[in-house]
Design a protein around this motif. Sequence first.
Motif, PDB file in Angstrom:
ATOM      1  N   TYR A 178       0.946  -1.104   0.096  1.00 61.81           N
ATOM      2  CA  TYR A 178      -0.040  -0.190  -0.171  1.00 61.81           C
ATOM      3  C   TYR A 178       1.004   1.329  -0.119  1.00 61.81           C
ATOM      4  O   TYR A 178       1.935   1.200   0.670  1.00 61.81           O
ATOM      5  CB  TYR A 178      -0.997  -0.368   1.305  1.00 61.81           C
TER       6      TYR A 178
ATOM      7  N   ALA B  85      -2.032   4.812  -3.924  1.00 60.20           N
ATOM      8  CA  ALA B  85      -4.021   3.996  -3.861  1.00 60.20           C
ATOM      9  C   ALA B  85      -4.953   4.768  -3.947  1.00 60.20           C
ATOM     10  O   ALA B  85      -4.338   5.888  -3.976  1.00 60.20           O
ATOM     11  CB  ALA B  85      -3.544   3.602  -2.287  1.00 60.20           C
ATOM     12  N   SER B  86      -5.620   3.878  -4.078  1.00 59.16           N
ATOM     13  CA  SER B  86      -7.314   4.488  -3.920  1.00 59.16           C
ATOM     14  C   SER B  86      -7.254   5.091  -3.096  1.00 59.16           C
ATOM     15  O   SER B  86      -6.824   4.008  -2.019  1.00 59.16           O
ATOM     16  CB  SER B  86      -8.022   3.462  -4.404  1.00 59.16           C
ATOM     17  N   PRO B  87      -7.993   5.389  -2.609  1.00 61.20           N
ATOM     18  CA  PRO B  87      -8.685   6.573  -1.583  1.00 61.20           C
ATOM     19  C   PRO B  87      -9.024   5.518  -0.598  1.00 61.20           C
ATOM     20  O   PRO B  87     -10.094   4.630  -1.433  1.00 61.20           O
ATOM     21  CB  PRO B  87     -10.291   7.358  -1.586  1.00 61.20           C
ATOM     22  N   ILE B  88      -9.271   5.228   0.620  1.00 66.30           N
ATOM     23  CA  ILE B  88     -10.007   4.665   1.398  1.00 66.30           C
ATOM     24  C   ILE B  88     -11.023   5.044   2.554  1.00 66.30           C
ATOM     25  O   ILE B  88     -10.892   6.022   2.454  1.00 66.30           O
ATOM     26  CB  ILE B  88      -8.333   4.367   2.767  1.00 66.30           C
TER      27      ILE B  88
ATOM     28  N   GLY C 118      -8.026  -5.285  -4.698  1.00 67.46           N
ATOM     29  CA  GLY C 118      -8.907  -4.151  -4.421  1.00 67.46           C
ATOM     30  C   GLY C 118      -9.242  -4.465  -3.108  1.00 67.46           C
ATOM     31  O   GLY C 118     -10.027  -3.050  -2.812  1.00 67.46           O
ATOM     32  N   ARG C 119      -7.773  -4.913  -2.017  1.00 72.99           N
ATOM     33  CA  ARG C 119      -7.994  -4.727  -0.374  1.00 72.99           C
ATOM     34  C   ARG C 119      -7.763  -4.461  -0.297  1.00 72.99           C
ATOM     35  O   ARG C 119      -6.250  -5.300   0.056  1.00 72.99           O
ATOM     36  CB  ARG C 119      -9.897  -5.671  -0.528  1.00 72.99           C
TER      37      ARG C 119
ATOM     38  N   VAL D 293      -2.492  -4.528  -0.887  1.00 73.31           N
ATOM     39  CA  VAL D 293      -3.521  -5.046  -1.390  1.00 73.31           C
ATOM     40  C   VAL D 293      -3.700  -5.763  -3.057  1.00 73.31           C
ATOM     41  O   VAL D 293      -2.396  -5.716  -3.370  1.00 73.31           O
ATOM     42  CB  VAL D 293      -3.603  -3.182  -2.693  1.00 73.31           C
TER      43      VAL D 293
END
Length: 259
Positions: free
Chosen positions: A107, A112-115, A147-148, A144
């Motif tokens: 991560y 990274a995509s917004p958490i 996607g999780r 990651v």
Amino acid sequence: MLRTVLATRYVTPLREGGSLPAIVEADDDGLYVLKFRGAGQGPKALVAEVVAGEIGRALGLLVPEIVLVELDPVLGRAEPDEEIQELLARSGGVNVGLDFLPGALEYAPAAASPIAPDLAADIVWFDALVTNVDRTARNTNLLVWHGRLWLIDHGASLYVQHTWRDPVAHARGRFERVRDHVLLPFAGPIAEADERLAARVTSGVLEGIVAAIPDAWLGPEPGLPDPSAHRRAYVEYLVHRLAAPRSFVGEADRARNAA
């Protein structure tokens, strides 16, 4: 209870880890990231890995499956690296393994995509509970995968166990190191996470978790003559830490507001 598997093949070292963990294959055909009892941090790091990791799982956070790994030192005879040979020789018996997540990426907050703020707050709350000093921007210990967000490497948690000096006072402490948490800038209110999570970690849950710690990791030390005494100490410490009011919650929200 944790599953126990037998290591059948040493695959490769993971040299980015200070304790030189490795990927091994086991007799269930699975691949695991193996943490060695003979590494510099010793068996207490394995205890922290199990206790903190299973608390995270009880909270509903994503932690790779933790297994106990029986290791025969003969596995290292074909390994050309002398450091690895010595580590394997010191680590015969029960070690700890985490399910290997193939293709997982570390991560990185910038990439990274917004958490989700609630998830970030839940992870901050969890790490403050177990006094995990090792989830920082320098070393996120987050992966990651599909996607999780998955939580790994909890061996630096529960540092009270290295001295057991005044454990009740330590348990009631604020945990100032939470200010360095990598997810704090993205977290929602930690007090709301406290409302969601605290009731999930009961004394019964804690007793079940510490029951899985192998006796071999719980050698006698002053005030803790046997494995039963060690297990009581972990449960009592965490029960005190969870008793209201929890000062680590306010400390985390103060740090969050200042971030």
